[in-house]
Write an enzyme that holds these catalytic residues in place. Sequence first.
Site, PDB file in Angstrom:
ATOM      1  N   SER A 143       0.906  -1.131  -0.089  1.00  0.00           N
ATOM      2  CA  SER A 143       0.125  -0.119  -0.189  1.00  0.00           C
ATOM      3  C   SER A 143       1.218   1.284  -0.030  1.00  0.00           C
ATOM      4  O   SER A 143       2.079   1.101   0.321  1.00  0.00           O
ATOM      5  CB  SER A 143      -0.982   0.048   1.390  1.00  0.00           C
ATOM      6  N   TYR A 156      -1.788  -1.209  10.796  1.00  0.00           N
ATOM      7  CA  TYR A 156      -1.980  -1.462   9.306  1.00  0.00           C
ATOM      8  C   TYR A 156      -0.957  -0.840   8.614  1.00  0.00           C
ATOM      9  O   TYR A 156      -0.517  -1.665   7.498  1.00  0.00           O
ATOM     10  CB  TYR A 156      -3.348  -0.783   8.859  1.00  0.00           C
TER      11      TYR A 156
HETATM   12  N1  LIG Z   1      -8.910  -1.162  -0.712  1.00  0.00           N
HETATM   13  C1  LIG Z   1      -7.889  -0.115  -0.446  1.00  0.00           C
HETATM   14  O1  LIG Z   1      -7.972   1.109  -0.318  1.00  0.00           O
HETATM   15  C2  LIG Z   1      -6.509  -0.903  -0.272  1.00  0.00           C
HETATM   16  C3  LIG Z   1      -5.423   0.334  -0.566  1.00  0.00           C
HETATM   17  C4  LIG Z   1      -4.111  -0.477  -0.599  1.00  0.00           C
HETATM   18  C5  LIG Z   1      -3.949  -1.791  -0.275  1.00  0.00           C
HETATM   19  N2  LIG Z   1      -5.023  -2.562  -0.114  1.00  0.00           N
HETATM   20  C6  LIG Z   1      -4.555  -3.815   0.233  1.00  0.00           C
HETATM   21  O2  LIG Z   1      -5.000  -4.638  -0.645  1.00  0.00           O
HETATM   22  C7  LIG Z   1      -5.445  -6.106  -0.154  1.00  0.00           C
HETATM   23  C8  LIG Z   1      -6.866  -6.332  -0.640  1.00  0.00           C
HETATM   24  O3  LIG Z   1      -7.880  -5.350  -0.150  1.00  0.00           O
HETATM   25  P1  LIG Z   1      -9.271  -5.137  -0.831  1.00  0.00           P
HETATM   26  O4  LIG Z   1      -9.440  -3.713  -0.908  1.00  0.00           O
HETATM   27  O5  LIG Z   1      -9.642  -5.922  -1.995  1.00  0.00           O
HETATM   28  O6  LIG Z   1     -10.033  -5.543   0.590  1.00  0.00           O
HETATM   29  P2  LIG Z   1     -11.407  -6.369   0.817  1.00  0.00           P
HETATM   30  O7  LIG Z   1     -12.256  -5.908  -0.278  1.00  0.00           O
HETATM   31  O8  LIG Z   1     -11.797  -6.249   2.264  1.00  0.00           O
HETATM   32  O9  LIG Z   1     -11.015  -7.947   0.763  1.00  0.00           O
HETATM   33  C9  LIG Z   1     -10.243  -8.507   1.356  1.00  0.00           C
HETATM   34  C10 LIG Z   1     -10.343  -9.876   1.115  1.00  0.00           C
HETATM   35  O10 LIG Z   1      -9.433 -10.623   2.245  1.00  0.00           O
HETATM   36  C11 LIG Z   1     -10.228 -11.972   2.634  1.00  0.00           C
HETATM   37  N3  LIG Z   1      -9.820 -12.319   3.999  1.00  0.00           N
HETATM   38  C12 LIG Z   1      -9.882 -11.465   5.008  1.00  0.00           C
HETATM   39  N4  LIG Z   1      -9.675 -12.085   6.309  1.00  0.00           N
HETATM   40  C13 LIG Z   1      -9.069 -13.296   5.781  1.00  0.00           C
HETATM   41  C14 LIG Z   1      -8.698 -14.484   6.316  1.00  0.00           C
HETATM   42  N5  LIG Z   1      -8.612 -14.316   7.936  1.00  0.00           N
HETATM   43  N6  LIG Z   1      -8.396 -15.695   5.715  1.00  0.00           N
HETATM   44  C15 LIG Z   1      -8.783 -15.738   4.352  1.00  0.00           C
HETATM   45  N7  LIG Z   1      -9.199 -14.431   3.685  1.00  0.00           N
HETATM   46  C16 LIG Z   1      -9.656 -13.395   4.428  1.00  0.00           C
HETATM   47  C17 LIG Z   1     -11.647 -11.408   2.588  1.00  0.00           C
HETATM   48  O11 LIG Z   1     -12.617 -12.702   2.106  1.00  0.00           O
HETATM   49  P3  LIG Z   1     -13.281 -13.269   3.481  1.00  0.00           P
HETATM   50  O12 LIG Z   1     -13.874 -12.040   4.348  1.00  0.00           O
HETATM   51  O13 LIG Z   1     -14.246 -13.957   2.612  1.00  0.00           O
HETATM   52  O14 LIG Z   1     -12.355 -14.078   4.091  1.00  0.00           O
HETATM   53  C18 LIG Z   1     -11.622 -10.730   1.140  1.00  0.00           C
HETATM   54  O15 LIG Z   1     -11.471 -11.668   0.141  1.00  0.00           O
HETATM   55  C19 LIG Z   1      -5.180  -5.871   1.193  1.00  0.00           C
HETATM   56  O16 LIG Z   1      -4.086  -6.392   1.485  1.00  0.00           O
HETATM   57  C20 LIG Z   1      -5.307  -4.260   1.475  1.00  0.00           C
HETATM   58  O17 LIG Z   1      -4.542  -4.076   2.798  1.00  0.00           O
HETATM   59  C21 LIG Z   1      -6.158  -1.936  -0.089  1.00  0.00           C
END
Ligand SMILES: NC(=O)c1ccc[n+]([C@@H]2O[C@H](COP(=O)([O-])OP(=O)(O)OC[C@H]3O[C@@H](n4cnc5c(N)ncnc54)[C@H](OP(=O)(O)O)[C@@H]3O)[C@@H](O)[C@H]2O)c1
Length: 291
Positions: A143, A156
Amino acid sequence: MTPPEVRPAVVVTGASRGIGREIAKVAARDGGAVVLVARSAVDLAAAAADVRAAGGEPFPLALDLTAADAPMSLENFLAQNGLACDVLVNSAGYGMRGAATALPAADQVGIVDLNIRALTALTLHFLPGMVARKRGGVINLGSVASFVPGPYMALYYASKGFVRSFSTALHQELRRTGVTVTCVAPGPVATEFLERSGAGRARLFQYLPKISAQDVAEQAWRGFKAGRRLVVPGAVAKLAILTSALLPSAILLPLVGKLQRRGNDPCPCGSGRPFRKCHGATGLRRLRGCE
Ligand SMILES: NC(=O)c1ccc[n+]([C@@H]2O[C@H](COP(=O)([O-])OP(=O)(O)OC[C@H]3O[C@@H](n4cnc5c(N)ncnc54)[C@H](OP(=O)(O)O)[C@@H]3O)[C@@H](O)[C@H]2O)c1
């Protein structure tokens, strides 16, 4: 008797929604096996349909990656399906906004368990096989938060700092092995992450325009295929990283803190009162040593 053929697979964690689900769809265009990992079986079934529609063969696996034996469970699942992990995409992750002293400690330690420990365990589990086969690699979701400490989202930001450092070092170690490790560092992305983490209610994330998860996925996959160490999707993220590098910590840290804190958050001084009411006036804050 010839041993059964083992097929290469792209393994995507956090594939049930958001960035992971979009990367799974992009990877599926190559026409191979895509293993989808997350906890929600229902959401995984929908993601599997996306992968099939995009031309890939989906293999959904409902698994909590914070379980100690998660890498072995995944390995067994791959073996049962005649697959080997060719590309690992570590997208599963979560964050929490708020004062570290006010948020539940167990939930904050859970960020370490998923964003750091599970990502590390999976990476170290599958990398030796990739190196032996001289192909494939790892995409780790970092990130822009990996470039600065983040007051009021401390765990985070720190977890993403680990992801970037770890991925960068591995990229260097694995040069000339045929294996790539790419860290992807987006700014705010329009996914459920922002609402779930509470980051969406902070001014920092309200001000910044959001990039789509599809754009992040396209750029991540392209950058990985090109062997890039770091992919920063979008102009906003690039500008945020540049700004954070130029500003001295004495300005940057209070600024990030101010933009991530909300007046009705519990005050970090431990009073249990909202920040605004506890130390609302600057003079009072100084007097009580809160800032
Ligand atoms: N969105 C942003 O603004 C942003 C910006 C920079 C970086 N990121 C990073 O990008 C990555 C993806 O983010 P996103 O925005 O796609 O988040 P998201 O929409 O909240 O998706 C998170 C995913 O992780 C899974 N997950 C959560 N806990 C888990 C566990 N204990 N075991 C297995 N799977 C698990 C969730 O599925 P289940 O709940 O079904 O398990 C979901 O598929 C993350 O690492 C985040 O830190 C996001």
